[in-house]
Design a protein around this motif. Structure first.
Motif, PDB file in Angstrom:
ATOM      1  N   PRO A 269      40.307  71.038  82.845  1.00  2.52           N
ATOM      2  CA  PRO A 269      39.779  70.575  81.554  1.00  2.52           C
ATOM      3  C   PRO A 269      39.963  71.651  80.483  1.00  2.52           C
ATOM      4  O   PRO A 269      39.970  72.846  80.785  1.00  2.52           O
ATOM      5  N   GLU A 270      40.113  71.225  79.259  1.00  2.85           N
ATOM      6  CA  GLU A 270      40.403  72.140  78.150  1.00  2.85           C
ATOM      7  C   GLU A 270      39.366  73.258  78.039  1.00  2.85           C
ATOM      8  O   GLU A 270      39.709  74.404  77.771  1.00  2.85           O
ATOM      9  N   ARG A 271      38.112  72.960  78.269  1.00  6.41           N
ATOM     10  CA  ARG A 271      37.061  73.962  78.105  1.00  6.41           C
ATOM     11  C   ARG A 271      37.095  75.039  79.203  1.00  6.41           C
ATOM     12  O   ARG A 271      36.501  76.088  79.054  1.00  6.41           O
TER      13      ARG A 271
ATOM     14  N   ARG B 111      40.094  76.203  80.603  1.00  7.29           N
ATOM     15  CA  ARG B 111      41.425  76.817  80.692  1.00  7.29           C
ATOM     16  C   ARG B 111      41.440  78.308  80.400  1.00  7.29           C
ATOM     17  O   ARG B 111      42.116  79.066  81.081  1.00  7.29           O
ATOM     18  N   HIS B 112      40.700  78.731  79.392  1.00  9.99           N
ATOM     19  CA  HIS B 112      40.705  80.162  79.052  1.00  9.99           C
ATOM     20  C   HIS B 112      40.127  80.986  80.199  1.00  9.99           C
ATOM     21  O   HIS B 112      40.713  82.002  80.602  1.00  9.99           O
TER      22      HIS B 112
END
Length: 67
Positions: free
Chosen positions: A31-33, A35-36
């Motif tokens: 999920p995008e949240r 990735r970091h």
């Protein structure tokens, strides 16, 4: 023989690098949240395995058979 096994172990440990195919697949499906943090975690793991993996496998597999 121990050297070849140590080399195989060391090369497979870094397959989770965010720059390898496996790591890129993990990043792409996260999920995008996440990735970091996932990117940083994979990069940290890979950096540690570059140092620890070859040293540990050499100490366990090559050094005992050295003579």
């Amino acid at each position: 023989m121990g050297f070849l096994i140590a080399l195989a172990i060391s090369s497979s440990l870094v397959d989770l690098s965010p720059f390898s195919t496996g790591g890129a697949i993990y990043l792409a499906n996260a999920p995008e949240r996440w990735r970091h943090n996932l990117y940083r975690g994979l990069l940290t793991f890979t950096g540690a395995m570059v140092i620890v993996g070859p040293l540990a496998s050499w100490l366990l597999l090559v050094l005992p058979n050295w003579g």
